[in-house]
Write an enzyme that holds these catalytic residues in place. Sequence first.
Site, PDB file in Angstrom:
ATOM      1  CG  ASN A 167      85.907 113.967  72.270  1.00 47.03           C
ATOM      2  OD1 ASN A 167      87.133 113.983  71.893  1.00 47.03           O
ATOM      3  ND2 ASN A 167      85.211 114.836  71.645  1.00 47.03           N
ATOM      4  CG  PHE A 168      91.967 112.448  75.157  1.00 48.71           C
ATOM      5  CD1 PHE A 168      90.966 111.678  76.154  1.00 48.71           C
ATOM      6  CD2 PHE A 168      93.225 111.897  75.084  1.00 48.71           C
ATOM      7  CE1 PHE A 168      91.290 110.752  76.959  1.00 48.71           C
ATOM      8  CE2 PHE A 168      93.351 110.806  75.905  1.00 48.71           C
ATOM      9  CZ  PHE A 168      92.488 110.280  76.925  1.00 48.71           C
ATOM     10  CE  LYS A 169      84.937 118.256  73.298  1.00 47.97           C
ATOM     11  NZ  LYS A 169      83.739 119.191  73.717  1.00 47.97           N
TER      12      LYS A 169
ATOM     13  CG  HIS B 180      81.932 116.078  68.805  1.00 46.85           C
ATOM     14  ND1 HIS B 180      81.864 117.541  69.020  1.00 46.85           N
ATOM     15  CD2 HIS B 180      81.839 115.722  69.853  1.00 46.85           C
ATOM     16  CE1 HIS B 180      81.850 117.722  70.221  1.00 46.85           C
ATOM     17  NE2 HIS B 180      81.896 116.462  70.930  1.00 46.85           N
TER      18      HIS B 180
ATOM     19  CD  GLU C 177      78.573 115.498  73.215  1.00 43.28           C
ATOM     20  OE1 GLU C 177      79.004 114.951  73.966  1.00 43.28           O
ATOM     21  OE2 GLU C 177      79.178 116.006  72.108  1.00 43.28           O
TER      22      GLU C 177
ATOM     23  CB  ILE D  36      79.663 121.386  74.370  1.00 43.38           C
ATOM     24  CG1 ILE D  36      78.808 120.082  73.842  1.00 43.38           C
ATOM     25  CG2 ILE D  36      81.205 120.988  74.238  1.00 43.38           C
ATOM     26  CD1 ILE D  36      79.023 119.739  72.451  1.00 43.38           C
TER      27      ILE D  36
ATOM     28  N   GLY E 220      78.874 118.702  79.598  1.00 45.87           N
ATOM     29  CA  GLY E 220      78.590 119.450  81.146  1.00 45.87           C
ATOM     30  C   GLY E 220      78.844 118.250  81.969  1.00 45.87           C
TER      31      GLY E 220
ATOM     32  CB  ALA F 270      85.477 116.597  76.498  1.00 40.94           C
ATOM     33  CB  SER F 271      85.943 120.287  79.531  1.00 39.54           C
ATOM     34  OG  SER F 271      84.555 120.418  80.095  1.00 39.54           O
TER      35      SER F 271
HETATM   36  O1  G3P Z   1      82.453 115.035  73.228  1.00 38.91           O
HETATM   37  C1  G3P Z   1      82.307 115.490  74.388  1.00 38.91           C
HETATM   38  C2  G3P Z   1      81.678 116.846  74.504  1.00 38.91           C
HETATM   39  O2  G3P Z   1      81.658 117.517  73.619  1.00 38.91           O
HETATM   40  C3  G3P Z   1      81.184 117.381  75.826  1.00 38.91           C
HETATM   41  O3  G3P Z   1      82.425 118.096  76.281  1.00 38.91           O
HETATM   42  O4  G3P Z   1      83.515 119.308  77.636  1.00 38.91           O
HETATM   43  O5  G3P Z   1      80.983 119.487  77.986  1.00 38.91           O
HETATM   44  O6  G3P Z   1      82.135 117.330  78.664  1.00 38.91           O
HETATM   45  P1  G3P Z   1      82.179 118.619  77.668  1.00 38.91           P
END
Ligand code: G3P
Length: 225
Positions: free
Chosen positions: A12-14, A96, A144, A149, A184, A205-206
């Site tokens: 997810n590129f957000k 989300h 999630e 997150i 995470g 994402a991150s």
């Molecule tokens: O949609 C993916 C997400 O909410 C998780 O984000 O940055 O913790 O991988 P992240």
Amino acid sequence: MSDIGFPSVIVNFKVYSEVEGRKALTLAKICEKVAEESGANIVVCPPMLELSAVAASCSIPVFSQNVDPRKPGSGTGFTTPSSVAAAGCAGTLVNHSEHKQSVSDVGTCVSMSKDLGLCVCVCSDTAEGAKDLAAFHPHMIAVEPPELIGGDVSVTTANPKIVSDTVDTVHSVDKDVAVLCGAGVKNGRDVRTALDLGASGVLLASGVVKAKDPESVIRDLISLI
Ligand code: G3P
């Protein structure tokens, strides 16, 4: 529905600055290259404004980050499932944690999207909440925990029980719904643990979007599948 294979890694590129404008396509092409070379199932969710451009130039599945329960017509600023399908997307995220919808709107989004042949991944903050969402029979549910997150500790380490509980809860309603987990997730060990807990993939994402070298991170993520 386009074929979304499992185990799958959904990136997810957000709306990170790292993927604004043409930079979204650059990252999507890196994901595509790794997917093609490895055979891994990698899905990308670019920012909404880049959906058409990425879908037109990438062979891997492209998902929208959201849809609204709206038909085409008057509805300024909304994203219709129909427009997502017309943009060439294979599917969409819904609900989300950063873009919550009412349970009833989630149901409408799932049904409208499925009618259009889109693959639907519904997000849930909790295992208990996933049970109600499974009743809509989306293709996937991603659990999630919001507090994890964007952090450095993977849900698979901080709260492995939420992953296995969500698998059990969702499959008690519909065994055909694939359960993913996210928050995470950063490396191949996190993905391996997710699969060992019964998940069919991860949503992250991150770890990729903000990485200095996204290609090596993606290669690592799929290394123990
Ligand atoms: O949609 C993916 C997400 O909410 C998780 O984000 O940055 O913790 O991988 P992240």
